[in-house]
Enzyme design. Structure first.
Site, short mmCIF file in Angstrom:
data_model
loop_
_atom_site.label_atom_id
_atom_site.label_comp_id
_atom_site.label_asym_id
_atom_site.label_seq_id
_atom_site.Cartn_x
_atom_site.Cartn_y
_atom_site.Cartn_z
N GLY A 1 -56.44 5.05 -92.63
CA GLY A 1 -57.34 6.07 -92.09
C GLY A 1 -57.72 5.84 -90.64
O GLY A 1 -56.96 5.26 -89.86
N SER A 2 -58.92 6.25 -90.31
CA SER A 2 -59.34 6.28 -88.90
C SER A 2 -59.32 4.91 -88.21
O SER A 2 -59.35 4.85 -86.98
CB SER A 2 -60.75 6.85 -88.80
OG SER A 2 -60.76 8.14 -89.34
N THR A 3 -59.31 3.83 -88.99
CA THR A 3 -59.19 2.51 -88.37
C THR A 3 -57.96 2.47 -87.46
O THR A 3 -57.91 1.74 -86.48
CB THR A 3 -59.02 1.42 -89.44
OG1 THR A 3 -59.68 1.85 -90.61
CG2 THR A 3 -59.59 0.12 -88.99
N PHE A 4 -56.98 3.30 -87.87
CA PHE A 4 -55.73 3.33 -87.12
C PHE A 4 -55.91 3.88 -85.71
O PHE A 4 -55.07 3.66 -84.84
CB PHE A 4 -54.70 4.18 -87.88
CG PHE A 4 -53.31 3.67 -87.76
CD1 PHE A 4 -52.84 2.68 -88.59
CD2 PHE A 4 -52.47 4.15 -86.78
CE1 PHE A 4 -51.56 2.20 -88.46
CE2 PHE A 4 -51.18 3.66 -86.64
CZ PHE A 4 -50.73 2.69 -87.48
N LYS A 5 -57.04 4.59 -85.49
CA LYS A 5 -57.28 5.13 -84.15
C LYS A 5 -57.41 4.01 -83.12
O LYS A 5 -57.14 4.21 -81.94
CB LYS A 5 -58.55 6.00 -84.14
CG LYS A 5 -58.31 7.35 -84.80
CD LYS A 5 -59.59 8.13 -84.97
CE LYS A 5 -59.30 9.36 -85.81
NZ LYS A 5 -60.49 9.90 -86.45
#
Lengths: 131, 574
Positions: B291-295
């Protein structure tokens, strides 16, 4: 001549016989003593390893933490809050005391010249009480 | 003719003395022959005995392998994590047993759990060695010894004992009854070739040097407690977390729940909440859409490409359309956002635009650069290959930029975040102790140190103003920062809104980063009616509580000086 030689040979073989048997039994004894010792060492190593394992177990955080939780009514331990930490540098310096250097100079000068103002004060008070 | 008849006559003319002498010679010959036969037999038997090879193996295994001990495993401070204990094991030599029935009867008085028929069958025959019962207690050993049965004896076997129990199960692994590693570090050590074993001091023998792992048992304990707590507090079905020293690559702690007891390896196969195969190591052998951790990864890639600057702005007023699909923001601001705002508000639109500005080929190449295409090198046999599409289409690149449509292990993410914080130097994680000097030789630069500084700012900013504020409240003073991620899980081929996987990847203290951490909670529920179930509420808070507890242990003192945070702000946007 041949008789004495035979006699000596018989004696030697008898001595040899006794000696070899004695050695055999001695070796057997030593061997059994050795295996007994080995067995003892093995057992002691085993109990040592158990004790070491127990020591390791008793030192684990998993073991210590429940003890603290159990006795926390008495111990009242709590995790340290970040605000409770302080560095040595953040301690205030001792307030600077101004020394009365001129008065000290006078004192040292009078001491050097042989007059002790404290002694004079004591003498004066003693004289006062005597009067 | 006359001569011949004369010769025949000479035999008859032999004297009595001569004929007796001939007889004696014949007797002596017979005696010599008899003696030769006797001594020949003896010599032959001796040679035969010399050729006999005695079977010293124990049911096909060399005796020294069974009695061999394993080196003790210590944590980085010398506390034991795995030790060997010597336990007696009972064996029998059936060919030396005189009365099988008596032996069976007597043995069952001490070991009633043994089946009589099984035991009878085992003790009958001409075998040289059979196990009767392994890993007994010294008390039972004494009792059996007192029975005085011939043909029975004990071997002192080594048995592995894990004093910490479940706490470090996935790191340590387990051993089987023959004391051979079957999982984790134990298996890794057995799989290594002899040269490496000797270099680590692991060669088989009596004098084994204990091996120091990189784990800090205190940190491991805190991590374990907090994650166990999360299963109760948020009613999660699983949780995992790991912490790494970003400078040396040492794993300081690693926990995956549900777990098993390494003292009882069978427990690894037990069902958990009615489901099979749940007790694997989620940190290295589970792959997830993070999820957004990948940002964090997307932003690092974009900033490092040079095509995106920290001062850039992105139009996040409308969702991004791909054919029939429109990708919108979760906490939509619907205005033009600056790059730090994109990160802070976790804007999908902004992240996609930043990725597009960099180019999807560059983005894909960056994922290869940070090692998301291969397994992480770590001393555990349990690893899984990430699944990332070989080529990115427009839409796959877009969803990948915010962590959907590609799966990596939490360990991959941890290593990447550690590299972003460590001046862009990526280092392979290890479970053995390693000095900073040794680690420096293994550094692979993935981003520039300038981009690294900007990433540290973004991570800290998110803790101060974005989704990491709940974490920052718990870990006040320790300058931690990171990125949340709430990924919807795929249930029956569709993304489900109420089954989520929440992640928090972080680093601290960000003014002089030393440790990186990843926390993952699977299907968390709201703690109470007032709270949410996005990552900041669970994975974030867990991170904060862990940081607050472990930072003092690791020698990091809290500092509330606001200058430290303002120093992190890059010059361009001050």
């Amino acid at each position: 001549m041949i008789k004495t030689l035979n006699f000596i040979l018989v004696c030697t073989s008898l001595v040899g016989l006794v000696g070899v048997y004695a050695l055999k039994f001695h070796v057997e004894d030593t061997a059994s003593a050795k295996s007994a010792l080995e067995r003892q060492i093995e057992r002691q190593q085993a109990s040592l390893s158990l004790l070491e394992a127990e020591w390791a177990y008793l030192n684990q955080p998993t073991h210590v933490a429940p003890i603290i939780a159990r006795h926390n009514e008495v111990l009242m331990l709590q995790p340290t809050k970040p605000t409770q930490f302080a560095a040595i540098d953040s301690l205030p310096m001792r307030p600077v005391v101004q020394l009365d250097t001129t008065a000290l100079d006078v004192l040292f000068e009078s001491l050097e010249s042989g007059v002790d103002p404290i002694e004079q004060l004591i003498e004066a008070s003693e004289n006062g009480t005597a009067l | 003719m006359a001569l011949l008849s004369e010769g025949a006559a000479t035999i008859a003319l032999d004297g009595a003395r001569k004929s007796r002498g001939n007889l004696t010679k014949a007797r002596i010959r017979w005696v010599i022959l008899a003696l030769l036969i006797v001594f020949g037999t003896v010599a032959g038997r001796l040679i035969q005995l010399g050729w006999v090879v005695t079977d010293t193996t124990i049911e096909g295994q060399a005796r020294d392998i069974i009695t061999a001990s394993r080196p003790a495993l210590l944590d980085r401070n010398g506390l034991e994590m795995a030790v060997d204990i010597r336990v007696p094991s009972l064996y029998a030599e059936p060919r030396r047993i005189i009365d099988v029935e008596e032996a069976v009867q007597k043995l069952r008085t001490v070991l009633p759990e043994l089946d009589a028929d099984w035991l009878r069958k085992r003790l009958t025959g001409d075998k040289g060695f059979v196990w009767v019962k392994r890993e007994l207690t010294p008390a039972i050993e004494d009792a059996i010894f007192a029975l005085g049965l011939p043909g029975f004896d004990f071997v002192q076997e080594s048995k592995r004992f894990y004093p910490g129990g479940k706490e470090a199960s996935h790191i340590l692994g387990a051993t089987n009854i023959d004391n051979q590693g079957i999982a984790g570090i134990e298996k890794y050590m057995d799989d290594q070739d002899v040269a490496l074993l000797q270099s680590l001091g692991l060669a088989r023998g009596n004098d084994l040097t204990p091996v120091n792992l990189s784990i800090d048992l205190r940190v491991q304990h805190v991590l374990y407690q907090q994650l166990s707590d999360s299963l109760v507090r948020y009613k999660a079905i699983a949780a995992a977390g790991a912490m790494m020293d970003i400078k040396t690559g040492e794993i300081i702690g690693m926990v995956s729940l549900p777990d098993y007891d390494p003292n009882n390896p069978q427990s690894a196969f037990e069902d958990f909440m009615g489901k099979k195969n749940q007790r694997f190591n989620r940190v290295t052998s589970g792959i997830y859409e993070l999820g957004s951790t990948f940002k964090t990864v997307t932003m690092a890639a974009a900033l490092d490409s040079g095509k995106v600057k920290i001062t850039d702005t992105f139009d996040a007023r409308y969702g991004v359309r791909f054919g029939r699909f429109t990708i919108d923001d979760f906490h939509g601001k619907h205005r033009v956002l600056t790059l730090p705002e994109v990160f802070k508000y976790s804007s999908n639109i902004g992240t996609i635009k930043a990725m597009q500005q960099m180019g999807k080929e560059d983005f894909r190449a960056f994922l290869t650069k940070v090692g998301f295409d291969t397994q992480v090198t770590i001393e555990l046999p349990e690893k899984r290959l990430p699944t990332i599409p070989e080529r990115f289409s427009e839409i796959v690149a877009a969803t990948s930029s915010f962590g959907h449509g590609l799966s990596i292990s939490p360990m991959h993410m941890l290593r990447a975040v550690a590299a972003f914080a460590n001046d862009g130097n990526m280092v392979t994680p290890t479970l053995f102790k390693r000095s900073e000097e040794e680690a420096r030789k293994l550094y692979t630069p993935v981003i520039s140190s300038r981009t690294s500084a900007q990433m540290r700012y973004l991570m800290r900013l998110n803790a101060l103003e974005g989704s990491g504020t709940r974490m920052n409240k718990e870990a006040a003073g320790y300058r931690a920062g990171g990125k949340t991620g709430t990924a919807e899980k795929v249930v029956g081929g569709q993304y489900s809104a109420n089954k989520t996987l929440t992640v928090f990847s972080s680093a601290f203290p960000l003014d002089n980063p030393r440790y990186a951490m990843i926390i993952m909670v699977d299907e968390p529920q709201k703690e109470n009616a007032q709270s949410g179930n996005t990552a900041g509420w669970n994975a974030g808070e867990i991170t904060g509580r862990v940081v607050a507890q472990v930072a003092p242990m690791l020698g990091i003192s809290p500092d509330f000086n606001e200058m430290l945070d303002s120093n992190l702000v890059p010059v361009e946007i001050r």
